[in-house]
Design a protein around this motif. Structure first.
Motif, short mmCIF file in Angstrom:
data_model
loop_
_atom_site.label_atom_id
_atom_site.label_comp_id
_atom_site.label_asym_id
_atom_site.label_seq_id
_atom_site.Cartn_x
_atom_site.Cartn_y
_atom_site.Cartn_z
N LEU A 25 0.81 -1.22 0.00
CA LEU A 25 0.00 0.00 0.00
C LEU A 25 0.84 1.26 0.00
O LEU A 25 0.33 2.36 -0.10
CB LEU A 25 -0.94 0.00 1.21
CG LEU A 25 -1.92 -1.16 1.23
CD1 LEU A 25 -2.61 -1.26 2.57
CD2 LEU A 25 -2.94 -0.97 0.12
N ASP B 8 3.21 5.18 -6.35
CA ASP B 8 2.51 5.22 -5.07
C ASP B 8 1.23 6.04 -5.23
O ASP B 8 1.16 6.96 -6.04
CB ASP B 8 3.41 5.86 -4.01
CG ASP B 8 2.79 5.80 -2.63
OD1 ASP B 8 3.03 4.81 -1.93
OD2 ASP B 8 2.05 6.73 -2.27
N GLN B 9 0.25 5.70 -4.40
CA GLN B 9 -1.04 6.41 -4.51
C GLN B 9 -0.93 7.87 -4.11
O GLN B 9 -1.70 8.71 -4.55
CB GLN B 9 -2.08 5.73 -3.62
CG GLN B 9 -2.46 4.36 -4.11
CD GLN B 9 -3.61 3.77 -3.33
OE1 GLN B 9 -4.57 4.45 -3.03
NE2 GLN B 9 -3.50 2.51 -2.97
N ASN B 10 0.02 8.18 -3.22
CA ASN B 10 0.17 9.55 -2.78
C ASN B 10 1.13 10.35 -3.65
O ASN B 10 1.38 11.51 -3.38
CB ASN B 10 0.69 9.58 -1.33
CG ASN B 10 -0.32 9.02 -0.37
OD1 ASN B 10 -1.52 9.20 -0.56
ND2 ASN B 10 0.13 8.30 0.64
N ARG C 94 -0.18 9.32 -11.32
CA ARG C 94 -0.15 8.77 -9.96
C ARG C 94 -0.27 7.25 -10.04
O ARG C 94 -0.50 6.69 -11.11
CB ARG C 94 -1.28 9.36 -9.11
CG ARG C 94 -2.63 9.35 -9.79
CD ARG C 94 -3.73 9.69 -8.85
NE ARG C 94 -4.02 8.55 -7.99
CZ ARG C 94 -5.17 8.40 -7.33
NH1 ARG C 94 -6.09 9.32 -7.40
NH2 ARG C 94 -5.40 7.35 -6.60
N GLY C 95 -0.10 6.61 -8.89
CA GLY C 95 -0.20 5.16 -8.86
C GLY C 95 -1.57 4.73 -8.39
O GLY C 95 -2.30 5.50 -7.76
N ASN C 96 -1.92 3.50 -8.69
CA ASN C 96 -3.20 2.99 -8.19
C ASN C 96 -2.94 1.90 -7.15
O ASN C 96 -1.81 1.68 -6.72
CB ASN C 96 -4.08 2.49 -9.34
CG ASN C 96 -3.48 1.30 -10.05
OD1 ASN C 96 -2.49 0.74 -9.60
ND2 ASN C 96 -4.07 0.90 -11.15
N ALA C 97 -3.99 1.21 -6.75
CA ALA C 97 -3.86 0.22 -5.67
C ALA C 97 -2.94 -0.94 -6.05
O ALA C 97 -2.32 -1.55 -5.18
CB ALA C 97 -5.24 -0.32 -5.30
N ASP C 98 -2.86 -1.23 -7.35
CA ASP C 98 -2.01 -2.33 -7.79
C ASP C 98 -0.59 -1.90 -8.08
O ASP C 98 0.21 -2.70 -8.58
CB ASP C 98 -2.61 -2.97 -9.05
CG ASP C 98 -3.98 -3.55 -8.77
OD1 ASP C 98 -4.16 -4.06 -7.65
OD2 ASP C 98 -4.85 -3.48 -9.66
N GLY C 99 -0.28 -0.64 -7.83
CA GLY C 99 1.06 -0.14 -8.10
C GLY C 99 1.30 0.15 -9.56
O GLY C 99 2.45 0.18 -10.01
N ARG C 100 0.23 0.35 -10.32
CA ARG C 100 0.39 0.68 -11.73
C ARG C 100 0.20 2.17 -11.92
O ARG C 100 -0.51 2.83 -11.15
CB ARG C 100 -0.61 -0.11 -12.58
CG ARG C 100 -0.41 -1.60 -12.45
CD ARG C 100 -1.43 -2.37 -13.22
NE ARG C 100 -1.27 -2.18 -14.66
CZ ARG C 100 -2.13 -2.62 -15.56
NH1 ARG C 100 -3.20 -3.27 -15.18
NH2 ARG C 100 -1.93 -2.41 -16.84
N GLN D 36 -1.10 5.59 -13.68
CA GLN D 36 -2.25 6.05 -14.45
C GLN D 36 -2.29 7.58 -14.46
O GLN D 36 -1.86 8.23 -13.50
CB GLN D 36 -3.54 5.47 -13.90
CG GLN D 36 -3.82 5.82 -12.46
CD GLN D 36 -5.08 5.13 -11.95
OE1 GLN D 36 -5.51 4.13 -12.52
NE2 GLN D 36 -5.65 5.64 -10.87
#
Lengths: 426, 173
Positions: free
Chosen positions: A143, A188-190, A207-213, A215
């Protein structure tokens, strides 16, 4: 009372610890102007201290394990795979084994040299000052995509410095310790970075999403965006320089939360899961190679010589203007000074006026008609003579029309085009 | 009767370890948790500090010790991430307390029970994490339950192999 504490001791301890942690969390969260909760951009002293303790505790064994792994891998590649061959024919293959061992070591060195050479080449080619660092650990959570590098404040690293590889951007420095630093990866999401699509020039936030990809979010639907398009840094976030590779568009999907918006999935240019060496941009000031500095110095020198030559030319013009009194009319009445008129530049030489001739004729200055007429008549003396005898003519009408376009105060003396050029010194 | 049995089991079967084990094993778990993702990449579907917390909480059968170990390991885990410090701390505090509380009542020598407990507590830890992050703190967080399921399975597999090894470290009379 004593029996109450004894009976509920476990629950009381649990409650105390939970409440203490909740209070600690409440201190770290801040409310933004838009009414949203967010974590502070910079940790408080207490939080930073806990991070420092954790890093100080975990980093040394982590580095040791990392180094050991590299050592073991090197041993495995350079020794153990050759040992089997050595055992098969020890007598005959002894020399060959030794050579192979050396060759393997050299190959390894060569590979490392090539890798470092490409890194250094990139570093030198790159216009900004960078610091090479090695990745030795991660945050250990799916996370939170952070990792640790082996350079810190002792190497002049600071918060919010961009971290890149020759392939593309990687993240930014989030926390700096003495000999290590925490880097927030771009997936990272942040995390957040300003990006631009190379061909369509559409800007967005990465930015990153929950899967670390990766977008790009908050984009209006646009059919021009196609998979394969390159994504570059836009340079507006004050962290990443403009034009660095980020990745390429993998696919475009509609935003599930908002109609008319899309999300672009980006395939990162850098291998975010397998980072070994990275570069930290320590200064955004341009850094030029010695050759480029030499070129710049030469250019400056040439510019100086050119300026000196112009200055000399200017001085010569001034001296000439002072020494040639014939170029100015001593009998001319002084012109009224217009306070609103722009001050003439030093470079502008006032138009010269010829002296009065001793024996004037029709070619003498002043005997010619007004400039527009002369221009219309093609500066032919005959036409001038005819103009004086024929008041109404086609040439005159043309001259009137031409004069109409001239300023009303356009006297011949103030119009260089209408003046005869002084050819010689009287 | 069951309570009497449980208390007697608690008194008789509290596991004891060398003092170094209490320090080294959690530290090793933290270090490996931080380092292994560099090796396995995005397939780092495990939470070693949670596995260690559950193991010691089950073995010691002391809710206070389980709570403290969960809190310390969770806080350190938070400190290594970029998130707020205390989210994992709360999640693992609760898990440590529950594991120790369950350990009083069940036979912790049974591998199947330990694996099922690991699986359940992993999902519970993820749920508490999500609850604290989204609802208690009001922060936005994208969430993938599938990843959390993989982590729970990973923890169970690791527990299956690591718990017997850790059992060998206990002191025997």
């Amino acid at each position: 009372m004593e029996s109450f504490f004894a009976r509920y001791r476990n629950y009381l301890v649990l409650l105390t610890i939970l409440v203490a942690q909740m209070i600690g969390l409440a201190v770290q969260v801040r409310r933004t102007g838009s009414g949203r909760n967010t974590l502070g951009m910079q940790d408080g002293e207490g939080v930073r201290l806990i991070r420092l303790w954790a890093t100080a505790l975990v980093s040394p064994p982590e580095r040791f394990i990392h180094s050991s792994r590299l050592l073991v891998l090197g041993l495995w590649q350079n020794y153990f795979d050759l040992r089997r061959t050595h055992a098969e024919n020890q007598q005959l293959q002894q020399t060959i084994d030794r050579l192979r061992l050396e060759q393997a070591a050299l190959l390894e060195d060569a590979k490392e040299g090539q890798r470092l050479e490409s890194l250094m080449g990139f570093q030198q080619k790159y216009l900004y000052a960078t610091q090479a660092a090695q990745v030795f650990g991660t945050g250990g959570s799916n996370l939170s995509r952070v990792f640790y590098i082996d350079k810190g404040s002792a190497d002049k690293l600071e918060r919010d410095m961009a971290v890149i590889t020759p392939d593309g951007i990687v993240g930014k420095v989030r926390e700096v310790f003495r000999h290590s630093a925490q880097v927030l990866a771009i997936n990272d999401q942040n995390s957040g970075a300003g990006v631009i699509l190379e061909t369509t020039r559409i800007r967005g936030i990465l930015r990153g999403n929950a899967d670390g990809r990766l977008q790009i979010v908050d984009l209006l639907a646009d059919k021009r965006i196609q998979p394969g398009e390159k994504v570059l840094t836009a340079g507006g976030d004050q962290i990443f320089p403009r034009g660095l590779p980020v990745g390429e568009v993998e696919k475009v999907v509609p935003d599930p939360d908002r109609d008319g918006f899309i999300e672009i999935m980006v395939k990162p240019a850098a291998h975010l899961d397998r980072l070994d060496e990275v570069l930290v941009i320590t200064s955004m000031q341009p850094r030029f190679s010695p050759q480029e500095q030499n070129d710049l110095a030469t250019s400056e020198t040439l510019k100086g010589a050119e300026a000196a030559a112009l200055d000399e030319q200017r001085k010569a013009s001034t001296i000439m203007a002072e020494r040639l009194p014939g170029l100015t009319d001593p009998n001319a009445p002084p012109k009224p000074v217009d306070p609103n008129a722009p001050q003439p530049s030093l470079l502008v030489v006032a138009p010269a006026k010829p002296l009065k001739p001793i024996h004037p004729d029709r070619f003498s200055p002043g005997a010619a008609p007004d400039a527009p007429t002369a221009a219309a008549a093609g500066d032919k003396p005959k036409a001038q003579a005819e103009k004086t005898s024929a008041p109404v003519s086609r040439t005159a009408s043309q001259a009137d029309s031409t004069a109409g376009s001239q300023p009303a105060s356009g006297q011949s003396a103030s119009q260089p085009d209408s003046e005869p050029k002084p050819q010689r010194n009287p | 009767m069951a309570r009497v049995g449980a208390i007697s089991r608690h008194d008789m079967e509290v596991r004891r370890y060398p003092i170094l084990v209490y320090g080294l094993i959690p530290l090793t778990a933290l270090v490996l948790q931080a380092w292994l993702p560099r090796v396995v990449g995005r397939y780092a579907w495990f939470d070693l500090p949670l596995v260690v917390t559950v193991y010691f909480a089950l073995g010691r059968r002391s809710p206070i010790q389980g709570t403290l170990m969960g809190a310390v390991l969770g806080l350190f885990e938070d400190a290594l991430t970029g998130h707020a410090i205390g989210i994992n701390g709360i999640a693992k505090t609760v898990c440590g307390f529950l594991a120790a509380s369950v350990g009083i009542r069940v036979d912790v020598e049974n591998s199947a029970i330990r694996i099922v407990l690991n699986f359940a507590l992993s999902l519970l830890s993820s749920s508490i994490y999500l609850f604290v992050y989204r609802f208690l703190l009001g922060l936005s967080l994208e969430w993938s339950w599938m990843t959390q399921l993989y982590i729970a399975i990973g923890n169970s597999v690791i527990a299956f192999f690591v718990f017997p090894l850790l059992d060998r470290l206990q002191l025997r009379d």
